[in-house]
Scaffold this motif. Structure first.
Motif, PDB file in Angstrom:
ATOM      1  N   ASP A   1       0.827  -1.206   0.000  1.00 62.32           N
ATOM      2  CA  ASP A   1       0.000   0.000   0.000  1.00 62.32           C
ATOM      3  C   ASP A   1       0.863   1.259   0.000  1.00 62.32           C
TER       4      ASP A   1
ATOM      5  N   LYS B   1       2.232   1.748  -3.593  1.00 62.87           N
ATOM      6  CA  LYS B   1       1.228   2.209  -4.552  1.00 62.87           C
ATOM      7  C   LYS B   1       0.798   3.644  -4.261  1.00 62.87           C
ATOM      8  N   ASP B   2       0.628   3.969  -2.988  1.00 59.82           N
ATOM      9  CA  ASP B   2       0.209   5.325  -2.638  1.00 59.82           C
ATOM     10  C   ASP B   2       1.280   6.345  -3.007  1.00 59.82           C
TER      11      ASP B   2
ATOM     12  N   ALA C   1       1.372   6.879  -6.925  1.00 58.01           N
ATOM     13  CA  ALA C   1       0.199   7.616  -7.402  1.00 58.01           C
ATOM     14  C   ALA C   1       0.224   9.065  -6.936  1.00 58.01           C
TER      15      ALA C   1
ATOM     16  N   TYR D   1      -1.992   2.221 -12.891  1.00 57.20           N
ATOM     17  CA  TYR D   1      -3.320   1.852 -12.401  1.00 57.20           C
ATOM     18  C   TYR D   1      -3.833   0.601 -13.111  1.00 57.20           C
TER      19      TYR D   1
ATOM     20  N   THR E   1      -2.167  -2.527 -11.744  1.00 56.77           N
ATOM     21  CA  THR E   1      -2.599  -2.824 -10.372  1.00 56.77           C
ATOM     22  C   THR E   1      -4.113  -2.997 -10.292  1.00 56.77           C
ATOM     23  N   LYS E   2      -4.757  -3.059 -11.442  1.00 59.58           N
ATOM     24  CA  LYS E   2      -6.185  -3.344 -11.568  1.00 59.58           C
ATOM     25  C   LYS E   2      -7.069  -2.332 -10.849  1.00 59.58           C
ATOM     26  N   GLN E   3      -6.628  -1.103 -10.846  1.00 59.75           N
ATOM     27  CA  GLN E   3      -7.465  -0.004 -10.353  1.00 59.75           C
ATOM     28  C   GLN E   3      -8.189   0.571 -11.568  1.00 59.75           C
ATOM     29  N   TRP E   4      -9.243  -0.122 -11.975  1.00 61.62           N
ATOM     30  CA  TRP E   4      -9.825   0.066 -13.294  1.00 61.62           C
ATOM     31  C   TRP E   4     -10.368   1.474 -13.538  1.00 61.62           C
ATOM     32  N   GLN E   5     -11.108   2.016 -12.590  1.00 62.04           N
ATOM     33  CA  GLN E   5     -11.682   3.345 -12.826  1.00 62.04           C
ATOM     34  C   GLN E   5     -10.588   4.402 -12.902  1.00 62.04           C
ATOM     35  N   LYS E   6      -9.599   4.292 -12.023  1.00 61.15           N
ATOM     36  CA  LYS E   6      -8.496   5.256 -12.067  1.00 61.15           C
ATOM     37  C   LYS E   6      -7.702   5.109 -13.366  1.00 61.15           C
TER      38      LYS E   6
ATOM     39  N   ARG F   1      -1.252  -9.489 -15.644  1.00 61.74           N
ATOM     40  CA  ARG F   1      -2.548  -8.852 -15.393  1.00 61.74           C
ATOM     41  C   ARG F   1      -3.705  -9.773 -15.768  1.00 61.74           C
TER      42      ARG F   1
END
Length: 495
Positions: A177, A180-181, A184, A219, A222-227, A448
């Motif tokens: 975390d 990733k934080d 970003a 993103y 890391t499968k943060q789809w909306q971002k 992925r």
């Protein structure tokens, strides 16, 4: 920009030399590059910033990063020459933490870039320059640092977050975390102070398009789809990039490089010179190559090198492409050798990628830039992210993927072809494979998709070798040995 980078690095070296000799010579340098004020002048801080760029743009390791990301997949293969001693471990999933390429070609350049970026960030407030320059240089340094960490995360997972030049040598790995934080936040906060694409001072310096594109791919992976979808849209909304400027086979030509090429977002800049060349073609050429009917414009010259090692494409992968796919024009499946005999090489995992052909190659050194991020990747990434957010692919998914397919000469996809999320996911995955041959993206795409290990098993890699932990590379043993707080990735041991 690379010439300027070299100039400023040399100036820094001169300043360092003054520092080491000052006492013996009893001379105090009066220039702005004196050791005491080198990082308070605009030219001094730019020298350090350009050094960070130089580490990020290490040209000759580009072929290793490409091969490390493709030889372990269903796309590429290798045989022969000294490089095979290393690449055979990538092919067979027998690598360990001592494999030299992990340290030399991925880890070390990224951390050198991070080191220099940290120096810029720490010293920028004391630089004698305009506030606008301070904001710009700091934003570039933060973006370079975030990009380097995103690269390290892709290959190794969480790593030590070195955010200051004063941190101790022993530093624990960040949590997932935290990693990733940090990536970003750093990239997101840098965007506002970066220029729009095309307005940067020199080609290769980061702009808003680069920052948003790096975020988009981070993103996505890391499968943060909306971002991911939103970051891709930010690139698209710049209204700068396009896929319609060049035919596919002309997209990578030296003549079409630079700011005029609106497909390329971020590249490794190369030229036909020692230490700055793209060496990929020297390994892609088959033995005794003279010419190929697939690309008659390219003719081997006596001034070019042809390595003993052979960078090859897998037959099943090439055969998965439609016969009319224009991207096949950069794949050599037969050639004329020095005896004027035709040699067919499609079978036996032996076709070759000629994406980086250059008739002005000198020795190993071709001038073709190596794409890191290009607009087609953004279009396909947004299509993938939107598909993952919907049970049935929305209309925009087809608009996006069909821009890429149109340039390749392929028929448009519709809901009839891909009526649900699973079928569109497969279509995107195939499209990405065909589009990004020899650009080092296949490994992350397979990971992925969740098929990196199963794909290796399917092509015969033993289960004792293609083990689950190998979705990440091991942190280099040299780093584990030097940093007692940095533990190895799970499954690789700690020694």
């Amino acid at each position: 920009m690379m010439k300027n980078i070299i100039k400023y690095i040399l100036l820094l070296a001169v300043a360092a030399g003054f520092a080491s000799c000052e006492k013996a010579l009893e001379v105090t340098p009066n220039s702005e590059f004196a050791p005491g004020n080198v990082l308070t002048s605009e030219n001094g801080i730019k020298a350090l910033l350009y050094s960070a760029y130089a580490q990020q743009q290490t040209q000759q390791n580009s072929r290793f990063v490409i091969n490390n990301s493709e030889m372990c997949t269903d796309m590429a293969f290798n045989s022969g020459g000294a490089e095979n001693a290393q690449l055979i471990n990538i092919i067979n999933f027998t690598w360990d933490a001592n494999l030299g390429t992990f340290q030399a070609d991925i880890w070390a350049p990224a951390y050198r870039c991070i080191r220099d970026a940290n120096g810029v960030i720490e010293n920028i407030d004391n630089v004698n320059t305009s506030d606008a320059n301070k904001k710009l240089f700091k934003a570039e340094a933060r973006a370079l640092r975030a990009y380097s960490y995103a690269t390290l995360y892709s290959f190794f997972g969480p790593v030590p977050l070195r955010t200051s030049t004063s941190q101790p040598g022993d530093l624990a790995r960040a949590t997932d975390d935290e990693m990733k934080d940090f990536i970003a936040t750093e990239m997101t906060e840098s965007v506002a102070d970066l220029p729009n694409p095309g307005q940067e001072e020199a080609y290769g310096r980061f702009n808003k398009g680069v920052a948003y594109a790096v975020l988009a791919k981070f993103y996505l992976n890391t499968k943060q789809w909306q971002k991911a979808a939103d970051a891709c849209q930010s690139v698209i909304s710049l209204n700068y990039y396009t896929t319609t400027q060049y035919a596919f086979k002309d997209l990578f030509r030296v003549e079409n490089e630079g700011m005029t090429n609106k497909e390329m977002i971020l590249v490794l800049q190369c030229r036909n010179e020692t230490d700055f060349g793209n060496w990929f073609m020297a390994g892609a050429l088959p033995a005794g190559f003279k010419s190929t009917p697939q690309l008659p414009e390219y003719v081997y010259q006596s001034t070019m090198a042809n390595f003993a090692t052979q960078y090859r494409l897998r037959t099943d992968f090439v055969n998965s492409m439609a016969s009319n796919d224009q991207r096949r024009s950069l794949i050599c499946t037969s050639y004329i050798n020095n005896s004027n005999a035709t040699v067919n090489i499609l079978a036996g995992d032996n076709a070759r990628s000629f994406k980086y052909w250059d008739n002005n190659t000198i020795g190993n050194n071709s001038g073709n830039d190596v794409p890191i991020l290009r607009y087609a990747d953004i279009l396909l990434s947004r299509a993938e992210a939107l598909n993952e957010l919907n049970a049935i692919p929305p209309t925009e998914c087809f608009t996006l993927i069909n821009q890429v397919r149109a340039r390749a000469g392929l028929a448009a996809l519709t809901l009839v072809n891909t009526p649900d999320q699973a079928s569109f996911r497969e279509a995107i995955f195939k499209e990405r494979g065909w589009e990004f041959i020899s650009e080092g993206k296949r490994r992350e795409d397979l990971i992925r998709q969740g098929t990196f290990i199963s794909s290796a098993l399917a092509r015969g890699v033993p289960a004792t070798q293609a083990t689950p932990e190998k979705v990440l590379f091991p942190i280099p043993q040299s780093e584990i040995s030097a940093n007692k707080l940095c533990v190895q990735n799970p499954g690789y041991g700690n020694n």
